[in-house]
Scaffold this motif. Structure first.
Motif, PDB file in Angstrom:
ATOM      1  N   GLU A 113      60.568  27.629  -3.887  1.00  0.00           N
ATOM      2  CA  GLU A 113      61.750  27.293  -4.685  1.00  0.00           C
ATOM      3  C   GLU A 113      61.376  26.390  -5.853  1.00  0.00           C
ATOM      4  N   ALA A 114      60.428  25.478  -5.605  1.00  0.00           N
ATOM      5  CA  ALA A 114      60.125  24.482  -6.627  1.00  0.00           C
ATOM      6  C   ALA A 114      59.239  25.030  -7.730  1.00  0.00           C
ATOM      7  N   CYS A 115      58.466  26.054  -7.452  1.00  0.00           N
ATOM      8  CA  CYS A 115      57.454  26.506  -8.408  1.00  0.00           C
ATOM      9  C   CYS A 115      58.112  27.053  -9.672  1.00  0.00           C
ATOM     10  N   PRO A 116      57.803  26.511 -10.840  1.00  0.00           N
ATOM     11  CA  PRO A 116      58.446  26.979 -12.065  1.00  0.00           C
ATOM     12  C   PRO A 116      57.892  28.308 -12.575  1.00  0.00           C
ATOM     13  N   THR A 117      56.736  28.725 -12.095  1.00  0.00           N
ATOM     14  CA  THR A 117      56.135  29.948 -12.617  1.00  0.00           C
ATOM     15  C   THR A 117      55.979  31.029 -11.555  1.00  0.00           C
ATOM     16  N   GLU A 118      56.613  30.902 -10.439  1.00  0.00           N
ATOM     17  CA  GLU A 118      56.483  31.841  -9.319  1.00  0.00           C
ATOM     18  C   GLU A 118      55.030  32.047  -8.920  1.00  0.00           C
ATOM     19  N   ALA A 119      54.241  30.990  -9.070  1.00  0.00           N
ATOM     20  CA  ALA A 119      52.824  31.130  -8.737  1.00  0.00           C
ATOM     21  C   ALA A 119      52.637  31.248  -7.237  1.00  0.00           C
ATOM     22  N   ILE A 120      53.345  30.429  -6.479  1.00  0.00           N
ATOM     23  CA  ILE A 120      53.157  30.461  -5.033  1.00  0.00           C
ATOM     24  C   ILE A 120      54.342  31.158  -4.393  1.00  0.00           C
ATOM     25  N   THR A 121      54.051  32.161  -3.596  1.00  0.00           N
ATOM     26  CA  THR A 121      55.074  32.846  -2.825  1.00  0.00           C
ATOM     27  C   THR A 121      54.544  33.013  -1.408  1.00  0.00           C
ATOM     28  N   GLU A 122      55.407  33.507  -0.540  1.00  0.00           N
ATOM     29  CA  GLU A 122      54.972  33.689   0.844  1.00  0.00           C
ATOM     30  C   GLU A 122      55.010  35.160   1.213  1.00  0.00           C
ATOM     31  N   SER A 123      53.964  35.594   1.877  1.00  0.00           N
ATOM     32  CA  SER A 123      53.924  36.970   2.363  1.00  0.00           C
ATOM     33  C   SER A 123      54.619  37.015   3.722  1.00  0.00           C
ATOM     34  N   LYS A 124      54.518  38.125   4.391  1.00  0.00           N
ATOM     35  CA  LYS A 124      55.190  38.275   5.685  1.00  0.00           C
ATOM     36  C   LYS A 124      54.251  37.998   6.854  1.00  0.00           C
ATOM     37  N   LEU A 125      53.012  37.632   6.574  1.00  0.00           N
ATOM     38  CA  LEU A 125      52.028  37.543   7.646  1.00  0.00           C
ATOM     39  C   LEU A 125      52.225  36.278   8.478  1.00  0.00           C
ATOM     40  N   MET A 126      52.453  36.444   9.764  1.00  0.00           N
ATOM     41  CA  MET A 126      52.451  35.285  10.664  1.00  0.00           C
ATOM     42  C   MET A 126      51.446  35.471  11.794  1.00  0.00           C
ATOM     43  N   GLU A 127      50.725  36.563  11.796  1.00  0.00           N
ATOM     44  CA  GLU A 127      49.820  36.833  12.907  1.00  0.00           C
ATOM     45  C   GLU A 127      48.435  36.297  12.578  1.00  0.00           C
ATOM     46  N   PHE A 128      48.245  35.009  12.716  1.00  0.00           N
ATOM     47  CA  PHE A 128      46.925  34.443  12.524  1.00  0.00           C
ATOM     48  C   PHE A 128      46.799  33.196  13.382  1.00  0.00           C
ATOM     49  N   SER A 129      45.581  32.890  13.775  1.00  0.00           N
ATOM     50  CA  SER A 129      45.324  31.690  14.558  1.00  0.00           C
ATOM     51  C   SER A 129      43.902  31.252  14.278  1.00  0.00           C
ATOM     52  N   PHE A 130      43.625  29.997  14.560  1.00  0.00           N
ATOM     53  CA  PHE A 130      42.346  29.410  14.179  1.00  0.00           C
ATOM     54  C   PHE A 130      41.628  28.891  15.409  1.00  0.00           C
ATOM     55  N   THR A 131      40.311  28.900  15.347  1.00  0.00           N
ATOM     56  CA  THR A 131      39.554  28.292  16.431  1.00  0.00           C
ATOM     57  C   THR A 131      39.007  26.935  16.012  1.00  0.00           C
ATOM     58  N   ASN A 132      39.152  26.560  14.763  1.00  0.00           N
ATOM     59  CA  ASN A 132      38.790  25.202  14.364  1.00  0.00           C
ATOM     60  C   ASN A 132      39.680  24.778  13.219  1.00  0.00           C
ATOM     61  N   ARG A 133      39.684  23.484  12.952  1.00  0.00           N
ATOM     62  CA  ARG A 133      40.655  22.956  11.999  1.00  0.00           C
ATOM     63  C   ARG A 133      40.310  23.303  10.566  1.00  0.00           C
ATOM     64  N   SER A 134      39.027  23.490  10.268  1.00  0.00           N
ATOM     65  CA  SER A 134      38.677  23.711   8.865  1.00  0.00           C
ATOM     66  C   SER A 134      39.097  25.101   8.402  1.00  0.00           C
ATOM     67  N   ASP A 135      39.182  26.063   9.342  1.00  0.00           N
ATOM     68  CA  ASP A 135      39.680  27.380   8.959  1.00  0.00           C
ATOM     69  C   ASP A 135      41.121  27.312   8.486  1.00  0.00           C
ATOM     70  N   ALA A 136      41.853  26.347   9.013  1.00  0.00           N
ATOM     71  CA  ALA A 136      43.293  26.295   8.737  1.00  0.00           C
ATOM     72  C   ALA A 136      43.593  25.788   7.335  1.00  0.00           C
ATOM     73  N   ILE A 137      42.628  25.136   6.699  1.00  0.00           N
ATOM     74  CA  ILE A 137      42.864  24.635   5.346  1.00  0.00           C
ATOM     75  C   ILE A 137      42.430  25.724   4.373  1.00  0.00           C
ATOM     76  N   TYR A 138      43.405  26.382   3.785  1.00  0.00           N
ATOM     77  CA  TYR A 138      43.113  27.473   2.856  1.00  0.00           C
ATOM     78  C   TYR A 138      42.846  26.887   1.481  1.00  0.00           C
ATOM     79  N   THR A 139      41.744  27.268   0.899  1.00  0.00           N
ATOM     80  CA  THR A 139      41.435  26.804  -0.447  1.00  0.00           C
ATOM     81  C   THR A 139      42.038  27.767  -1.466  1.00  0.00           C
ATOM     82  N   LYS A 140      41.889  27.435  -2.731  1.00  0.00           N
ATOM     83  CA  LYS A 140      42.465  28.265  -3.783  1.00  0.00           C
ATOM     84  C   LYS A 140      41.825  29.655  -3.779  1.00  0.00           C
TER      85      LYS A 140
END
Lengths: 281, 199
Positions: A113-140
């Motif tokens: 909602e806040a993004c002025p250029t529609e740069a960030i949106t959300e897909s429909k994917l919720m089927e994911f899980s991580f085995t460590n914490r660093s995988d969970a931090i998505y980089t650009k």
């Protein structure tokens, strides 16, 4: 006080068994998840993507509004001035660090909602899980869509056809504040791989499920229907035969590999359909 | 079942596969629903998603009978010792799934009352993101854990040259295979004895 007639099955002792026996012949409601997914509604929130313009430029301008509005403080953005010789975004600045911690994100869509250029949106994917914490931090690099405009697939994610077709930016374009005068008007810029998407049908007019990607409840919950509403090939003995054949097909030798190929083909077909439907024309 | 103390040979290799197969196909979860994630956990166990397909339909109320702890929901500071006690009461081998962002990192509750990540208390194998995660996300995490159980080694392999020799430090044993969890009271006692520290 009105005389309430009790339901038929409560009238005697064996009535309860009758209800149970009725359900014995009905199709199982179970979604076989690793083999198939539930149909996703178009406004479901899932994994984020960072979009690009049709010419390949990044939409993010590094304004940090998403990071400011995030209630879980899961977004970290740093903006930088665009290098003049090869700019990353059409604006003055671009986001050179963009990280989302998916072990903090609550998928509230406030960043979208806040993004002025529609740069960030959300897909429909919720089927994911991580085995460590660093995988969970998505980089650009992981969040940004590829050169075909499709989200990148991480090894720990389970993408299926249609998960990336109706992202939140598309649905946001029709007057999120409920202003009816903006209905049916395209208010956002084209996206790489999708072009300028058709506007979502307004909320005041008749619903257009084909355009919005909405699925009628009857289609989403088809296995919960009462017998008279069930498709003819799912009823009674015919239903038992149909489901038996379906099961035999699923567990036949080599079926897993065949299903995999069919899934890939369906994915390509969905992308092709999206291109012909909403592509630049 | 004492298998962890065996030396690896061709017989235990086959046995290991069987044991891993059986562990994978009857992994009983302990009930540890703490908040709204528990609703999705129940939904995953109900008919629509049906965890019985993976042999997990029995959510055990007794930690002695459970193999897997699904921490579903935010863990408050008061609940933390209880959670650790339930984990300690579970029999080896045991696994932990941290379900939802609150259990995984505190989520949006970054305050004094909530533990910022349940892996500060118990070793977590798989993190399921989402607020709450859909039943599909939980099943994905469970399948990831199954894969982890399938590929992990449960017998000790002392002559395994793939593992770099590590200098022993107090209270930490280098030859622990990945599938083993350090931290049961018995093992802590044995480590402390070997190091020579008073308990």
């Amino acid at each position: 006080m009105d005389d309430v007639t009790p339901p038929r099955q409560r009238q005697n002792f064996f009535g309860g068994f009758k209800l149970t026996l009725e359900h014995l012949g009905r199709p199982a409601v179970t979604r076989q998840y690793p083999e198939e997914k539930r149909p996703k509604q178009p406004r479901q929130h899932g994994r984020h993507v960072l979009n690009r313009y049709e010419d390949g430029m990044e939409k993010c301008i590094g304004c940090e509004l998403c990071a400011g509005v995030c209630p879980a403080k899961c977004i970290y953005v740093r903006g930088l001035d665009n290098p003049p010789d090869h700019p990353h975004s059409p604006g003055e600045r671009y986001g050179y660090v963009y990280e989302i911690n998916f072990l903090r994100c609550i998928h509230c869509d406030l960043c979208v909602e806040a993004c002025p250029t529609e740069a960030i949106t959300e897909s429909k994917l919720m089927e994911f899980s991580f085995t460590n914490r660093s995988d969970a931090i998505y980089t650009k690099e992981q969040l940004l869509v590829g050169d075909d405009g499709r989200p990148q697939h991480m090894p720990w994610e389970d993408w299926r056809p249609g998960d990336d077709l109706h992202t939140s930016g598309w649905m946001r374009a029709t007057a999120p504040a409920g202003n009816a005068s903006f209905e049916g008007e395209v208010q956002w810029s084209g996206e790489l791989g999708y072009g300028q998407r058709a506007p979502e049908a307004g909320q005041s007019g008749p619903p257009n499920d084909a355009a919005t990607g909405n699925k009628p409840l009857r289609q989403t919950l088809e296995r919960h229907l009462i017998p008279s509403d069930m498709p003819a090939n799912q009823r009674g003995v015919r239903g038992i035969v149909t489901r038996g054949l379906e099961k035999a097909r699923r567990f036949a030798p080599g079926a897993s590999r065949r299903n995999h190929t069919a899934r890939d083909e369906a994915y390509d077909q969905a992308i092709k359909d999206a291109d012909t439907e909403q592509g630049p024309s | 079942m004492g298998l962890e103390d065996l030396q690896h040979n061709f017989l235990t290799g086959t046995l290991e596969e069987v044991v891993k197969w059986s562990r994978r196909h009857s992994m009983w979860p302990a009930t540890f629903g703490l908040a709204c994630c528990a609703i999705e956990m129940m939904s995953a166990g109900a008919a629509d998603f049906d965890l019985a397909r993976f042999g997990m339909e029995v959510f055990r109320a007794s930690p002695r009978q459970a193999d897997l702890m699904i921490v579903a929901g935010r863990v408050s500071q008061k609940m933390a010792p209880v959670l650790r006690q339930v984990y300690d009461q579970m029999m080896e081998p045991k696994w932990v799934i941290s379900m939802g962002v609150c259990a995984s990192s505190g989520g949006m509750f970054n305050n004094y009352a909530i533990v910022q990540g349940v892996d500060q208390i118990v070793p977590v194998d798989v993190y399921a993101p989402g607020c709450p995660p859909t039943p599909e996300t939980l099943i994905h995490a469970i399948l990831t854990l199954h894969e982890k159980v399938r590929t992990g080694e449960i017998t000790r392999r002392h002559r395994d040259d793939r593992r770099e020799p590590v200098e022993a430090t107090p209270a930490w044993t280098p030859e622990q295979p990945d599938a083993l969890h350090v931290g049961t009271p018995k093992r802590i006692a044995s480590i402390a004895r070997s190091v020579g520290e008073p308990l």
